[in-house]
Structure formats: C-alpha cells, structure tokens
Motif scaffolding. Structure first.
Motif, mmCIF file in Angstrom:
data_model
loop_
_atom_site.group_PDB
_atom_site.id
_atom_site.type_symbol
_atom_site.label_atom_id
_atom_site.label_comp_id
_atom_site.label_asym_id
_atom_site.label_seq_id
_atom_site.Cartn_x
_atom_site.Cartn_y
_atom_site.Cartn_z
ATOM 1 N N TYR A 81 0.762 -0.974 0.130
ATOM 2 C CA TYR A 81 -0.040 0.026 0.095
ATOM 3 C C TYR A 81 0.939 1.100 0.023
ATOM 4 O O TYR A 81 0.371 2.144 -0.605
ATOM 5 C CB TYR A 81 -0.947 0.145 1.163
ATOM 6 C CG TYR A 81 -0.482 0.222 2.426
ATOM 7 C CD1 TYR A 81 -0.421 1.456 3.252
ATOM 8 C CD2 TYR A 81 0.415 -0.750 3.242
ATOM 9 C CE1 TYR A 81 0.199 1.747 4.459
ATOM 10 C CE2 TYR A 81 1.030 -0.520 4.462
ATOM 11 C CZ TYR A 81 0.660 0.844 5.000
ATOM 12 O OH TYR A 81 1.435 1.085 6.367
ATOM 13 N N LEU A 82 2.026 1.027 0.535
ATOM 14 C CA LEU A 82 2.958 2.422 0.529
ATOM 15 C C LEU A 82 3.943 1.811 -0.642
ATOM 16 O O LEU A 82 4.950 1.312 -0.430
ATOM 17 C CB LEU A 82 3.878 2.383 1.762
ATOM 18 C CG LEU A 82 2.847 2.870 2.868
ATOM 19 C CD1 LEU A 82 4.065 2.931 4.215
ATOM 20 C CD2 LEU A 82 2.141 4.252 2.701
ATOM 21 N N PRO A 88 1.870 8.454 3.414
ATOM 22 C CA PRO A 88 0.679 7.707 3.003
ATOM 23 C C PRO A 88 -0.329 8.455 2.246
ATOM 24 O O PRO A 88 -1.229 7.913 1.576
ATOM 25 C CB PRO A 88 -0.021 7.182 4.382
ATOM 26 C CG PRO A 88 1.372 7.078 5.471
ATOM 27 C CD PRO A 88 2.290 8.108 4.984
ATOM 28 N N PHE A 89 -0.554 9.796 2.774
ATOM 29 C CA PHE A 89 -1.479 10.967 2.177
ATOM 30 C C PHE A 89 -1.215 10.579 0.528
ATOM 31 O O PHE A 89 -2.325 10.464 -0.227
ATOM 32 C CB PHE A 89 -1.449 12.009 2.748
ATOM 33 C CG PHE A 89 -2.216 12.998 2.093
ATOM 34 C CD1 PHE A 89 -3.594 13.214 2.011
ATOM 35 C CD2 PHE A 89 -1.606 13.576 0.969
ATOM 36 C CE1 PHE A 89 -4.210 14.052 1.458
ATOM 37 C CE2 PHE A 89 -2.090 14.796 0.183
ATOM 38 C CZ PHE A 89 -3.591 14.935 0.464
ATOM 39 N N TRP A 90 -0.115 10.889 0.234
ATOM 40 C CA TRP A 90 0.059 10.944 -1.293
ATOM 41 C C TRP A 90 0.173 9.606 -2.040
ATOM 42 O O TRP A 90 -0.346 9.620 -3.232
ATOM 43 C CB TRP A 90 1.630 11.343 -1.365
ATOM 44 C CG TRP A 90 1.750 12.843 -1.290
ATOM 45 C CD1 TRP A 90 2.445 13.296 -0.130
ATOM 46 C CD2 TRP A 90 1.256 13.886 -2.001
ATOM 47 N NE1 TRP A 90 2.409 14.951 -0.297
ATOM 48 C CE2 TRP A 90 1.527 15.194 -1.304
ATOM 49 C CE3 TRP A 90 0.528 13.888 -3.245
ATOM 50 C CZ2 TRP A 90 1.186 16.279 -1.994
ATOM 51 C CZ3 TRP A 90 0.233 14.978 -3.696
ATOM 52 C CH2 TRP A 90 0.374 16.360 -2.874
ATOM 53 N N ASN A 91 0.474 8.268 -1.277
ATOM 54 C CA ASN A 91 0.208 7.102 -1.901
ATOM 55 C C ASN A 91 -1.577 6.760 -2.076
ATOM 56 O O ASN A 91 -1.618 6.103 -2.841
ATOM 57 C CB ASN A 91 0.905 6.082 -0.662
ATOM 58 C CG ASN A 91 2.388 5.753 -0.940
ATOM 59 O OD1 ASN A 91 2.632 4.888 -2.015
ATOM 60 N ND2 ASN A 91 2.926 6.552 -0.283
ATOM 61 N N LYS A 92 -2.041 7.338 -1.187
ATOM 62 C CA LYS A 92 -3.533 6.879 -1.194
ATOM 63 C C LYS A 92 -4.134 7.482 -2.500
ATOM 64 O O LYS A 92 -4.711 7.141 -3.221
ATOM 65 C CB LYS A 92 -4.190 7.762 0.009
ATOM 66 C CG LYS A 92 -5.927 7.514 -0.156
ATOM 67 C CD LYS A 92 -6.275 8.273 1.518
ATOM 68 C CE LYS A 92 -7.787 8.602 1.177
ATOM 69 N NZ LYS A 92 -8.347 9.017 2.439
ATOM 70 N N TRP A 93 -3.717 8.985 -2.690
ATOM 71 C CA TRP A 93 -4.506 9.632 -3.772
ATOM 72 C C TRP A 93 -3.770 9.307 -5.107
ATOM 73 O O TRP A 93 -4.268 9.277 -6.059
ATOM 74 C CB TRP A 93 -4.344 11.074 -3.344
ATOM 75 C CG TRP A 93 -5.258 11.534 -2.326
ATOM 76 C CD1 TRP A 93 -5.073 11.922 -1.224
ATOM 77 C CD2 TRP A 93 -6.541 11.570 -2.577
ATOM 78 N NE1 TRP A 93 -6.032 12.323 -0.556
ATOM 79 C CE2 TRP A 93 -7.099 11.915 -1.252
ATOM 80 C CE3 TRP A 93 -7.458 11.345 -3.864
ATOM 81 C CZ2 TRP A 93 -8.336 12.278 -1.138
ATOM 82 C CZ3 TRP A 93 -8.733 11.720 -3.579
ATOM 83 C CH2 TRP A 93 -9.298 12.052 -2.354
ATOM 84 N N GLN A 149 2.917 1.263 11.446
ATOM 85 C CA GLN A 149 1.876 0.786 10.638
ATOM 86 C C GLN A 149 0.496 1.084 11.091
ATOM 87 O O GLN A 149 -0.506 1.179 10.317
ATOM 88 C CB GLN A 149 1.953 -0.701 10.440
ATOM 89 C CG GLN A 149 3.134 -1.465 9.782
ATOM 90 C CD GLN A 149 3.261 -0.782 8.320
ATOM 91 O OE1 GLN A 149 2.364 -1.001 7.556
ATOM 92 N NE2 GLN A 149 4.373 -0.783 7.808
ATOM 93 N N MET A 150 0.485 1.346 12.326
ATOM 94 C CA MET A 150 -0.736 1.717 13.156
ATOM 95 C C MET A 150 -1.079 3.108 13.270
ATOM 96 O O MET A 150 -2.302 3.424 13.742
ATOM 97 C CB MET A 150 -0.810 1.130 14.370
ATOM 98 C CG MET A 150 -0.683 -0.696 14.361
ATOM 99 S SD MET A 150 -2.001 -1.370 13.311
ATOM 100 C CE MET A 150 -1.430 -3.075 13.417
ATOM 101 N N ILE A 151 -0.249 3.956 12.509
ATOM 102 C CA ILE A 151 -0.509 5.528 12.915
ATOM 103 C C ILE A 151 -2.306 5.489 12.038
ATOM 104 O O ILE A 151 -1.854 4.947 10.897
ATOM 105 C CB ILE A 151 0.513 6.200 12.350
ATOM 106 C CG1 ILE A 151 0.917 6.064 11.064
ATOM 107 C CG2 ILE A 151 1.540 6.302 13.372
ATOM 108 C CD1 ILE A 151 1.877 7.106 10.562
ATOM 109 N N ALA A 154 -1.632 5.988 8.054
ATOM 110 C CA ALA A 154 -1.030 4.546 7.449
ATOM 111 C C ALA A 154 -2.452 3.699 7.255
ATOM 112 O O ALA A 154 -2.271 3.044 6.248
ATOM 113 C CB ALA A 154 -0.214 4.024 8.193
ATOM 114 N N GLN A 155 -3.126 3.550 8.433
ATOM 115 C CA GLN A 155 -4.070 2.854 8.207
ATOM 116 C C GLN A 155 -5.130 3.121 7.318
ATOM 117 O O GLN A 155 -5.981 2.275 6.567
ATOM 118 C CB GLN A 155 -4.901 2.675 9.785
ATOM 119 C CG GLN A 155 -4.092 2.079 10.756
ATOM 120 C CD GLN A 155 -4.791 1.041 11.788
ATOM 121 O OE1 GLN A 155 -5.678 0.273 11.339
ATOM 122 N NE2 GLN A 155 -4.665 1.501 12.950
#
Length: 372
Positions: A81-82, A88-93, A149-151, A154-155
């Motif tokens: 997912y990364l 993580p915000f950028w990976n999501k979008w 991983q739990m922040i 990231a979740q």
C-alpha cells in the motif's frame, strides 16, 4: 498486455518483469530500488535527501514526467500500500489516480502492513516474529515497526488501497492466511515468489563432503525479525557436539553477487527462524542446491498440494532449544540425508518458483481480471 510494476520487494518485481517480458508483454518497472538492495528499475523513484523536504516533490515531478507511462496500462501492480517513497496521504491519492487512468490495479501483499500485524496479534499464523506459544512476543523490539503501521494515516491509506484494488496477491502462505477473511478472500490470489533458476552447469547436489559448510547471513538491524542468530546458536551447539564436522561462516553486508557466490559454496544456509515458509533468500539458496534452515511447515506443503518433497529443515520458535538442535542433528548426520535434501531443494524451486512458471500464473490472473 501493457503492464506497470510499481514498487519493489526483494527483487520480486524485477524477477517477475523478466518472466512477463519473455511472454511478450510490455513491462515497465518504477521503484526506489528497495533501499539497500538498489535493485534495477526503469523509472527511478528514490528520494535524494540532499534536497531535504523538497525530495518528496522531486518524486512527484518524476511521476508527472512519466505520466504517459503511468496511465493507460492494462495492469498496474503495486508492491504494497506504500508503493512510492512518500507519506501515506500521497500514496492514497496516487493510487486513486492509478485506478482512474488504468484498467486494473493489483496490490501485492508482500510485507508489513496493518492487516498482517492485526492478524499476527490473534495468532494467525500460529507463530510469527511477533507471536508464538499462544501469546504476543518480541513486542519491545517490534514496537516502532508496528507503531509505524498503526498510525491513522497509514491505516487509512492501507484500507483505501486494499478495498479499491482489483486483486490482492500474497506471495507467502503466512500472508495469505492474514488476508483470508470474508472481507478479502473473493479477490485473493496466492502466487508464489518468482526465482531465476541457475543453469544446470552451475547447480550441484551439496552435502556430500566430510565437513558440512554452513553459511549464516546476518542483518543485525533486523535480527529481531529474522532470528538467524537464534538458529546459528543451535548450529554452534551441534558443531561442538560433532567436532570437526561443521564449518560455520558468518557474513554481513557483502554485495549481492558476492553473497550468491558464498551460497554456492555452502551446503546449508541459515535463514529465518520465525518464518512459516521459504523466503526469497531461502529460495535463492535452494535453487543452487544449498539446503535452507527456515520455514517449511507441513500445512504449507498441504496448501500447495505437495506430497513428496520436503526440502527445508524446519525449525520453530515454538520448540525448545533442545528440540531445534535435535531437528538439525537428524537432518545433518544420517548418511546421504543432506544430499537428498539438496536434490529436493533444486526440484522444489523448479517445480513451484521458476520465474517463467510464476509469470504465467500472474498472466492468467491478469487476463481473468481484464475479462471482468
């Protein structure tokens, strides 16, 4: 097919790319080189920290510069997912953009993520580097790794990428177990690790000499994950018991090609103590006829439908030290047993992990997805 492989994990995407190219597909690999591996890639997404906080913007600019390659693919496969070295915000979008501009997007389940740690905490699989003997273990050593991983960000990214992916592809049986839940099993595809097989002239059956050569590859910063020194301790006990019969060599931080040469010379490779199944490191050794000490649980062999080959010397954190030493002794010293395991190791990798075979399995999954 036009295929984009995005991200890397221990040469998995590199090896798969070779197999897919051989099958006539157009394949581009974009990654940051997977840290110290510095693995080959067509598009280099490594962050150059001389730019400081601007290094992330440089990565985004690289993605924009290669927009024609990133869009319009039949398949995009991200390694986790990364998949780009950004927050993580950028990976999501970026993932959402990939979904909009490509036909199908596949997520590899090839390493740490929130789902794996949640399931490990519940004893799935039965043991792991964070859980054995019915309770959580190694928590202090793993605290930072799990917390990362739990922040919430990231979740959130993990959930978004996992839910939106057209397929989820674990490369290890233990990862498959973690994702084999009602929410995900409809799009779950276990596909084995791809491995380049050395030519026959470079492969020989090992374990036939008077002295057994054992190679221990060390990663001190990851010992709490790998547990190689735990296994090495058992080998040292055995070496004292059988004086002059075992030669142990420790290696750390050598270039990959040199490390492969060392594997070629060894009869036995010490790999991972907490693994259920063979890793890329084990398979690289087994392909060369070197017997691996690591994960080879019986339920894994049943899962893949293997009834005869049992090439891996299986140790476990659930056993006592004495039991693990006994397992090694029974594998090392009956006349001809190591040679038998060596021959089986070669056969096993050729049967299940040859990169041409694995690429064909990926191809079939891609074609099925494109029919939907």
């Amino acid at each position: 097919m036009r295929i984009l492989l995005l991200g890397e994990a221990s040469y998995l995407q590199n090896t798969l790319k070779k197999g897919l190219l051989a099958r006539g597909h157009r394949v581009v690999l974009a990654s940051d080189g997977n840290g110290w591996h510095n693995s080959p890639r067509d598009i280099d997404l490594r962050r150059n920290m001389r730019w400081g906080k601007l290094s992330g913007i440089v990565v985004l600019l690289k993605l924009l510069r290669h927009l024609s390659t990133i869009c319009g693919n039949d398949i995009v496969q991200v390694h986790n997912y990364l998949f780009v070295p950004l927050m993580p915000f950028w990976n999501k979008w970026i993932f959402r953009f990939l979904k909009l501009t490509n036909k199908k997007v596949v997520k590899g389940c090839w390493g740490d993520d929130p789902q794996i740690f949640r399931m490990q905490a519940q004893g799935v699989p039965r043991y792991s580097d964070t859980f054995w003997n019915g309770q959580p273990q190694n928590l202090e050593a793993n605290h930072e790794r799990i917390a990362e991983q739990m922040i919430p960000s990231a979740q959130d990214c993990w959930h978004d990428v996992t839910v939106r992916s057209d397929a989820l592809v674990p490369c290890l049986y233990e990862y498959y177990l973690c994702y084999d839940t009602p929410m995900y099993n409809s799009k779950l595809h276990y596909l084995p690790l791809p491995m380049e097989i050395p030519t026959d002239g470079k492969v020989r059956v090992k374990g036939q000499d008077a002295v057994i050569k054992v190679l221990v590859g060390l990663q001190p910063n990851r010992e709490f994950i790998k547990g190689a020194m735990r296994i090495a301790h058992f080998v040292e006990v055995l070496a004292k018991r059988h004086s002059g019969k075992i030669d142990i060599r420790y290696v750390e931080g050598v270039p990959y090609d040199e490390y492969c040469d060392m594997i070629d010379e060894a009869d036995v490779l010490v790999d991972q103590f907490y693994s259920y199944t063979p890793s890329m490191n084990s398979l690289a050794a087994m392909a060369r006829g070197t017997v691996a000490i690591g994960g080879g649980e019986e339920e894994y062999y049943r899962f893949i439908g293997e009834r005869e080959l049992r090439p891996i010397i299986n140790v476990s954190p659930e056993y006592s030290d004495q039991e693990n030493v006994s397992i090694l002794e029974k594998a090392f010293f009956p006349q001809g047993n190591l040679a038998k395991l060596s021959a089986q190791s070669i056969d096993f990798v050729r049967k299940y992990h040859d990169y041409h075979r694995v690429a064909e399995q990926y191809e079939q999954m891609y074609l099925e997805l494109l029919k939907i």
